[in-house]
Design a protein around this motif. Structure first.
Motif, PDB file in Angstrom:
ATOM      1  N   LEU A 223       0.843  -1.176   0.000  1.00  0.00           N
ATOM      2  CA  LEU A 223       0.000   0.000   0.000  1.00  0.00           C
ATOM      3  C   LEU A 223       0.886   1.235   0.000  1.00  0.00           C
ATOM      4  O   LEU A 223       1.962   1.243   0.576  1.00  0.00           O
ATOM      5  CB  LEU A 223      -0.892  -0.003   1.245  1.00  0.00           C
ATOM      6  CG  LEU A 223      -1.968  -1.079   1.287  1.00  0.00           C
ATOM      7  CD1 LEU A 223      -2.653  -1.080   2.647  1.00  0.00           C
ATOM      8  CD2 LEU A 223      -2.984  -0.882   0.195  1.00  0.00           C
ATOM      9  N   ARG A 224       0.419   2.285  -0.645  1.00  0.00           N
ATOM     10  CA  ARG A 224       1.157   3.541  -0.641  1.00  0.00           C
ATOM     11  C   ARG A 224       1.050   4.200   0.730  1.00  0.00           C
ATOM     12  O   ARG A 224       0.179   3.862   1.523  1.00  0.00           O
ATOM     13  CB  ARG A 224       0.595   4.449  -1.736  1.00  0.00           C
ATOM     14  CG  ARG A 224       0.843   3.888  -3.139  1.00  0.00           C
ATOM     15  CD  ARG A 224       0.278   4.803  -4.176  1.00  0.00           C
ATOM     16  NE  ARG A 224      -1.174   4.632  -4.230  1.00  0.00           N
ATOM     17  CZ  ARG A 224      -1.867   4.502  -5.340  1.00  0.00           C
ATOM     18  NH1 ARG A 224      -1.270   4.537  -6.491  1.00  0.00           N
ATOM     19  NH2 ARG A 224      -3.165   4.358  -5.307  1.00  0.00           N
ATOM     20  N   ARG A 225       1.928   5.152   0.995  1.00  0.00           N
ATOM     21  CA  ARG A 225       1.933   5.839   2.293  1.00  0.00           C
ATOM     22  C   ARG A 225       0.590   6.453   2.631  1.00  0.00           C
ATOM     23  O   ARG A 225       0.135   6.376   3.765  1.00  0.00           O
ATOM     24  CB  ARG A 225       2.993   6.926   2.300  1.00  0.00           C
ATOM     25  CG  ARG A 225       4.208   6.509   3.009  1.00  0.00           C
ATOM     26  CD  ARG A 225       5.192   7.621   3.111  1.00  0.00           C
ATOM     27  NE  ARG A 225       6.478   6.972   2.935  1.00  0.00           N
ATOM     28  CZ  ARG A 225       7.609   7.562   2.856  1.00  0.00           C
ATOM     29  NH1 ARG A 225       7.672   8.849   2.910  1.00  0.00           N
ATOM     30  NH2 ARG A 225       8.711   6.883   2.710  1.00  0.00           N
ATOM     31  N   SER A 226      -0.033   7.108   1.660  1.00  0.00           N
ATOM     32  CA  SER A 226      -1.321   7.757   1.920  1.00  0.00           C
ATOM     33  C   SER A 226      -2.381   6.718   2.286  1.00  0.00           C
ATOM     34  O   SER A 226      -3.225   6.962   3.153  1.00  0.00           O
ATOM     35  CB  SER A 226      -1.773   8.570   0.705  1.00  0.00           C
ATOM     36  OG  SER A 226      -1.910   7.728  -0.432  1.00  0.00           O
ATOM     37  N   GLU A 227      -2.325   5.553   1.649  1.00  0.00           N
ATOM     38  CA  GLU A 227      -3.281   4.486   1.955  1.00  0.00           C
ATOM     39  C   GLU A 227      -3.016   3.906   3.337  1.00  0.00           C
ATOM     40  O   GLU A 227      -3.949   3.590   4.077  1.00  0.00           O
ATOM     41  CB  GLU A 227      -3.198   3.395   0.890  1.00  0.00           C
ATOM     42  CG  GLU A 227      -3.649   3.894  -0.464  1.00  0.00           C
ATOM     43  CD  GLU A 227      -3.011   3.164  -1.607  1.00  0.00           C
ATOM     44  OE1 GLU A 227      -2.052   2.392  -1.393  1.00  0.00           O
ATOM     45  OE2 GLU A 227      -3.463   3.381  -2.742  1.00  0.00           O
TER      46      GLU A 227
ATOM     47  N   ALA B  52      -1.757   5.549   5.820  1.00  0.00           N
ATOM     48  CA  ALA B  52      -2.229   6.559   6.778  1.00  0.00           C
ATOM     49  C   ALA B  52      -3.738   6.453   6.960  1.00  0.00           C
ATOM     50  O   ALA B  52      -4.241   6.551   8.089  1.00  0.00           O
ATOM     51  CB  ALA B  52      -1.842   7.954   6.310  1.00  0.00           C
ATOM     52  N   VAL B  53      -4.457   6.229   5.870  1.00  0.00           N
ATOM     53  CA  VAL B  53      -5.913   6.077   5.963  1.00  0.00           C
ATOM     54  C   VAL B  53      -6.247   4.830   6.769  1.00  0.00           C
ATOM     55  O   VAL B  53      -7.119   4.859   7.648  1.00  0.00           O
ATOM     56  CB  VAL B  53      -6.559   6.014   4.555  1.00  0.00           C
ATOM     57  CG1 VAL B  53      -8.019   5.612   4.639  1.00  0.00           C
ATOM     58  CG2 VAL B  53      -6.407   7.344   3.837  1.00  0.00           C
ATOM     59  N   LEU B  54      -5.544   3.733   6.508  1.00  0.00           N
ATOM     60  CA  LEU B  54      -5.780   2.507   7.269  1.00  0.00           C
ATOM     61  C   LEU B  54      -5.500   2.707   8.747  1.00  0.00           C
ATOM     62  O   LEU B  54      -6.262   2.231   9.600  1.00  0.00           O
ATOM     63  CB  LEU B  54      -4.913   1.357   6.735  1.00  0.00           C
ATOM     64  CG  LEU B  54      -5.528   0.451   5.702  1.00  0.00           C
ATOM     65  CD1 LEU B  54      -4.574  -0.686   5.362  1.00  0.00           C
ATOM     66  CD2 LEU B  54      -6.864  -0.088   6.116  1.00  0.00           C
ATOM     67  N   GLU B  55      -4.425   3.385   9.055  1.00  0.00           N
ATOM     68  CA  GLU B  55      -4.099   3.658  10.457  1.00  0.00           C
ATOM     69  C   GLU B  55      -5.236   4.435  11.121  1.00  0.00           C
ATOM     70  O   GLU B  55      -5.651   4.114  12.237  1.00  0.00           O
ATOM     71  CB  GLU B  55      -2.793   4.456  10.568  1.00  0.00           C
ATOM     72  CG  GLU B  55      -1.553   3.688  10.192  1.00  0.00           C
ATOM     73  CD  GLU B  55      -1.241   2.542  11.137  1.00  0.00           C
ATOM     74  OE1 GLU B  55      -1.568   2.635  12.335  1.00  0.00           O
ATOM     75  OE2 GLU B  55      -0.664   1.550  10.667  1.00  0.00           O
ATOM     76  N   GLU B  56      -5.732   5.452  10.429  1.00  0.00           N
ATOM     77  CA  GLU B  56      -6.815   6.274  10.979  1.00  0.00           C
ATOM     78  C   GLU B  56      -8.091   5.456  11.147  1.00  0.00           C
ATOM     79  O   GLU B  56      -8.773   5.540  12.175  1.00  0.00           O
ATOM     80  CB  GLU B  56      -7.056   7.485  10.054  1.00  0.00           C
ATOM     81  CG  GLU B  56      -8.089   8.456  10.562  1.00  0.00           C
ATOM     82  CD  GLU B  56      -9.468   8.191  10.006  1.00  0.00           C
ATOM     83  OE1 GLU B  56     -10.444   8.401  10.754  1.00  0.00           O
ATOM     84  OE2 GLU B  56      -9.585   7.779   8.845  1.00  0.00           O
ATOM     85  N   LEU B  57      -8.401   4.629  10.164  1.00  0.00           N
ATOM     86  CA  LEU B  57      -9.619   3.810  10.234  1.00  0.00           C
ATOM     87  C   LEU B  57      -9.547   2.804  11.375  1.00  0.00           C
ATOM     88  O   LEU B  57     -10.511   2.627  12.125  1.00  0.00           O
ATOM     89  CB  LEU B  57      -9.848   3.082   8.909  1.00  0.00           C
ATOM     90  CG  LEU B  57     -10.305   3.950   7.745  1.00  0.00           C
ATOM     91  CD1 LEU B  57     -10.300   3.143   6.446  1.00  0.00           C
ATOM     92  CD2 LEU B  57     -11.672   4.539   8.012  1.00  0.00           C
ATOM     93  N   PHE B  58      -8.402   2.151  11.515  1.00  0.00           N
ATOM     94  CA  PHE B  58      -8.289   1.150  12.576  1.00  0.00           C
ATOM     95  C   PHE B  58      -8.195   1.791  13.958  1.00  0.00           C
ATOM     96  O   PHE B  58      -8.651   1.205  14.936  1.00  0.00           O
ATOM     97  CB  PHE B  58      -7.158   0.164  12.286  1.00  0.00           C
ATOM     98  CG  PHE B  58      -7.625  -0.949  11.396  1.00  0.00           C
ATOM     99  CD1 PHE B  58      -8.125  -2.121  11.930  1.00  0.00           C
ATOM    100  CD2 PHE B  58      -7.620  -0.807  10.023  1.00  0.00           C
ATOM    101  CE1 PHE B  58      -8.602  -3.140  11.114  1.00  0.00           C
ATOM    102  CE2 PHE B  58      -8.091  -1.817   9.193  1.00  0.00           C
ATOM    103  CZ  PHE B  58      -8.588  -2.986   9.746  1.00  0.00           C
ATOM    104  N   ALA B  59      -7.666   3.003  14.029  1.00  0.00           N
ATOM    105  CA  ALA B  59      -7.697   3.726  15.303  1.00  0.00           C
ATOM    106  C   ALA B  59      -9.152   4.025  15.682  1.00  0.00           C
ATOM    107  O   ALA B  59      -9.554   3.853  16.843  1.00  0.00           O
ATOM    108  CB  ALA B  59      -6.889   5.012  15.214  1.00  0.00           C
ATOM    109  N   ALA B  60      -9.945   4.432  14.697  1.00  0.00           N
ATOM    110  CA  ALA B  60     -11.364   4.720  14.962  1.00  0.00           C
ATOM    111  C   ALA B  60     -12.135   3.444  15.289  1.00  0.00           C
ATOM    112  O   ALA B  60     -13.068   3.469  16.100  1.00  0.00           O
ATOM    113  CB  ALA B  60     -11.978   5.435  13.763  1.00  0.00           C
ATOM    114  N   LEU B  61     -11.735   2.326  14.686  1.00  0.00           N
ATOM    115  CA  LEU B  61     -12.409   1.053  14.985  1.00  0.00           C
ATOM    116  C   LEU B  61     -12.190   0.614  16.431  1.00  0.00           C
ATOM    117  O   LEU B  61     -12.979  -0.168  16.958  1.00  0.00           O
ATOM    118  CB  LEU B  61     -11.914  -0.055  14.042  1.00  0.00           C
ATOM    119  CG  LEU B  61     -12.549  -0.081  12.664  1.00  0.00           C
ATOM    120  CD1 LEU B  61     -11.761  -0.998  11.740  1.00  0.00           C
ATOM    121  CD2 LEU B  61     -14.002  -0.510  12.744  1.00  0.00           C
TER     122      LEU B  61
END
Length: 134
Positions: free
Chosen positions: A6-10, A12-21
């Protein structure tokens, strides 16, 4: 063959999503699950579009593997809210596999149709057409 990263931006999005989960708030977890499904759909489709015919499954597996590992980490957690996050993620993604198989099925059908529509003639072409429709 190397797994597509995954690219860096992707990431970062995954990190944010899993933090919210893993948030204590149920509404935040549910919102993150919906966004995860959208992200996963977009990323797998992007991977499929970028892959050649031989790498279609492999490209999708790279994206899915990262998401599945993160879900597994939540499942294995001792914290209750993290387990609830895993359940929310699984619930949002469970039908995605069927959608992706349908998309891949359509793509494969298009590949087979291209064999049938070719104007080639001769025994080799006939053998290919018979194999494509059977």
């Amino acid at each position: 063959m190397e797994t597509p990263a995954l690219r860096r931006s992707e990431l970062a999005v995954l990190e944010e999503l899993f933090a919210a989960l893993t948030d204590l708030d149920e509404a935040t977890r549910q919102s993150a699950a919906v966004r995860l499904r959208s992200f996963a759909t977009d990323e797998v489709r992007r991977a499929l579009d970028e892959a050649d015919a031989a790498g279609v499954h492999h490209a999708a597996a790279g994206v899915a593997g990262d998401i599945l590992q993160r879900i597994s980490d939540l499942v294995d957690s001792a914290e209750h809210h993290r387990k609830l996050g895993a359940i929310a993620a699984i619930s949002s993604l469970i039908s995605l596999e069927q959608e992706l198989h349908a998309q891949m099925g359509t793509r494969f059908a298009n590949y087979l149709n291209s064999f049938i529509r070719r104007s080639d003639s001769g025994p080799e072409h006939e053998e290919i057409v018979v194999a494509a429709v059977s």
